[in-house]
Design an enzyme around this catalytic site. Structure first.
Site, mmCIF file in Angstrom:
data_model
loop_
_atom_site.group_PDB
_atom_site.id
_atom_site.type_symbol
_atom_site.label_atom_id
_atom_site.label_comp_id
_atom_site.label_asym_id
_atom_site.label_seq_id
_atom_site.Cartn_x
_atom_site.Cartn_y
_atom_site.Cartn_z
ATOM 1 N N ARG A 39 -13.401 4.118 0.269
ATOM 2 C CA ARG A 39 -13.594 2.665 0.200
ATOM 3 C C ARG A 39 -15.042 2.281 -0.122
ATOM 4 O O ARG A 39 -15.289 1.230 -0.710
ATOM 5 C CB ARG A 39 -13.113 1.996 1.495
ATOM 6 C CG ARG A 39 -11.587 1.933 1.556
ATOM 7 C CD ARG A 39 -11.057 1.361 2.850
ATOM 8 N NE ARG A 39 -9.623 1.109 2.759
ATOM 9 C CZ ARG A 39 -8.873 0.680 3.779
ATOM 10 N NH1 ARG A 39 -9.420 0.466 4.959
ATOM 11 N NH2 ARG A 39 -7.587 0.464 3.603
ATOM 12 N N LYS A 200 10.990 5.046 9.041
ATOM 13 C CA LYS A 200 11.882 4.003 9.547
ATOM 14 C C LYS A 200 12.293 2.986 8.499
ATOM 15 O O LYS A 200 11.453 2.442 7.787
ATOM 16 C CB LYS A 200 11.172 3.246 10.665
ATOM 17 C CG LYS A 200 10.998 4.073 11.917
ATOM 18 C CD LYS A 200 10.297 3.241 12.952
ATOM 19 C CE LYS A 200 10.192 3.961 14.282
ATOM 20 N NZ LYS A 200 9.360 3.188 15.198
ATOM 21 N N GLY A 357 -0.529 3.782 3.535
ATOM 22 C CA GLY A 357 -0.793 4.762 4.596
ATOM 23 C C GLY A 357 -0.615 6.235 4.266
ATOM 24 O O GLY A 357 -1.447 6.846 3.618
ATOM 25 N N GLY A 380 -1.370 -1.727 4.583
ATOM 26 C CA GLY A 380 -0.544 -2.913 4.787
ATOM 27 C C GLY A 380 -0.473 -3.832 3.568
ATOM 28 O O GLY A 380 0.585 -4.380 3.255
HETATM 29 C C1 3PG Z 1 -6.832 -1.579 6.462
HETATM 30 O O1 3PG Z 1 -7.563 -0.691 6.895
HETATM 31 O O2 3PG Z 1 -5.637 -1.401 6.190
HETATM 32 C C2 3PG Z 1 -7.438 -2.922 6.198
HETATM 33 O O3 3PG Z 1 -8.814 -2.856 6.303
HETATM 34 C C3 3PG Z 1 -6.854 -3.965 7.114
HETATM 35 O O4 3PG Z 1 -7.146 -3.659 8.452
HETATM 36 P P1 3PG Z 1 -6.283 -4.336 9.612
HETATM 37 O O5 3PG Z 1 -4.905 -3.730 9.509
HETATM 38 O O6 3PG Z 1 -6.986 -4.024 10.894
HETATM 39 O O7 3PG Z 1 -6.230 -5.819 9.321
HETATM 40 MG MG MG Z 2 -4.095 -1.250 8.701
#
Ligand code: 3PG
Ligand code: MG
Length: 409
Positions: A39, A200, A357, A380
């Site tokens: 990042r 899931k 993820g 996310g």
């Molecule tokens: C992540 O690491 O997926 C983003 O920086 C968002 O972080 P968060 O899920 O804590 O909002």
């Molecule tokens: Mg996250």
């Protein structure tokens, strides 16, 4: 998706201006040190571009989830040195992202200087998207740039509120991410294949429902496939699955049929009595799974069929591993499918976009992440985008037609 063109950084007049740049420095840390700099790397092009133009660069970011309280263990300070090293220039740091400390540090900036502000989540106003807090952030800059696709699903002050108060643009990394994900799902070359895995169904219902309306073929793998197999009447033994979600799985199957999306499931599986490296295992047909066996990977016939689907596809969107990939040899399905997709990309026969993820670790594990057309660093946000949901941090950057005209005049 929504109307309105995204304002691009290249169109901003930044020279000598104070530019607030929202980056995602929510990076993995071990022993107080950044342990994965992906990042940081992805933020460099925008920072360098702004530096070149003589902007005064103020970086805004969150780290962890301190829930509105100052917490030294969640400081962004450890990011300063590795960022400066990669940038090849000093990076200043302010111990607060608003108020006197921040104002003083901003006031000392000269053209081309870079300042990192402390964790925005040390203030409750950040996650609450509080108007007063957003105004305090906005007061520090004259222009706002969002370069954090991976935080764009959060409607927080630093990702959304502040963008309403200043001329707001998409940074280079965010544009690149958007261009790739949009090309893959919104106007892809077809056939378009989606591969979705993971544990899931319950966490991916919206995603699957959206994908069946968009893709020509959807392959479901990983433990979530077990729920689909059970919904279709297979006895999955002691496999991980979600008995409460059988109805949902049937709805997704029906939605796929209605949209003309071909839904592909494992046709054979690798089973074992325990999830242990080198556990005794065998390949089983779907009607051959014993009571005390569990499905830990797709079988060879499934991998062959999936390879055929990849071969006939022009675009691939991938999220989630296809088996218990953390444990050899149950990584075979994931690794073979990933390597085959990577080979098709290298042959220029396929555009392959992956994200979310575990997906990045699965592709790194298969050593093919670099061969995919694009691998998103977002977790996310990538999932919410696959669900077809508008991302607040992106929507706020869309220009209404009249803003375009203002900009041109
Ligand atoms: C992540 O690491 O997926 C983003 O920086 C968002 O972080 P968060 O899920 O804590 O909002
Ligand atoms: Mg996250």
């Amino acid at each position: 998706m929504s109307e309105g063109k995204i304002a691009r950084l290249e169109d901003a007049q930044v020279s000598g201006k104070r530019v607030l740049v929202r980056v995602d420095f929510n990076v993995p840390m071990a022993d107080g040190k950044v342990s994965d700099d992906t990042r940081l790397q992805s933020a460099l092009p925008t920072i360098e571009w702004l530096k070149d133009k003589g902007a005064r660069i103020i970086l805004l970011a969150h780290f962890g989830r301190p829930k509105g309280k100052v917490d030294a263990s969640q400081s962004l300070k450890p990011v300063m040195a590795p960022l400066s090293e990669r940038l090849g220039a000093p990076v200043r740091f302010a111990g607060d992202c608003i108020g006197k400390q921040a104002e003083k540090a901003v006031g000392e900036l000269k053209d081309g200087d870079v300042l990192l502000l402390e964790n925005t989540r040390f203030h409750a106003g950040e996650e609450a998207n509080d108007a007063e807090f957003a105004a305090q952030l906005a007061a520090l800059g004259e222009i706002y740039v969002n370069d954090a696709f991976s935080a764009a699903h959060r409607a927080h002050a630093s990702t959304e509120g502040v963008a309403r108060l200043l001329p707001a643009y998409a940074g280079l990394a965010l544009q690149r991410e958007l261009d790739h994900v949009t090309a893959a799902l919104e106007n892809p070359e077809r056939p378009l294949l989606a591969i979705v895995g993971g544990a899931k169904v319950s966490t991916k219902i919206d995603l699957l429902m959206n994908l069946v309306t968009k893709v020509n073929r959807l392959f479901v793998g990983g433990a979530m496939a077990n729920t689909f197999l059970a919904a279709k009447g297979a006895d999955v033994g002691k496999s991980l699955y979600e008995p409460d979600l059988l109805g949902t799985a049937r709805e997704i199957i029906a939605a796929a049929e209605k949209s003309g999306c071909q839904l592909l499931l494992p046709e054979d599986v690798v089973v074992a009595r325990e999830l242990k490296a080198k556990a005794a295992r065998r390949v089983a047909g779907l009607d051959e799974i014993a009571r005390d066996e569990m499905i830990l990977d797709c079988g060879p016939a499934t991998i062959d069929a999936l390879a055929d689907s990849i071969e006939s596809a022009k675009t691939l969107v991938w999220n989630g591993p296809l088996g218990a990939f953390e444990m050899t040899p149950f990584d075979t399905g994931t690794v073979e499918a990933a390597r085959f997709a990577a080979q098709r990309v290298r042959e220029r026969k396929l555009v392959a976009v992956a994200g979310g993820g575990d997906t990045v670790s699965a592709l790194n594990h298969a050593r093919v992440a670099g061969d995919f057309t694009f691998v998103s660093t977002a977790g996310g946000a990538f999932l919410e985008w696959l669900e077809g949901k508008p991302l607040p941090g992106i929507e706020v950057l869309r220009q209404m037609p009249q803003t375009d005209m203002d900009a041109a005049s």
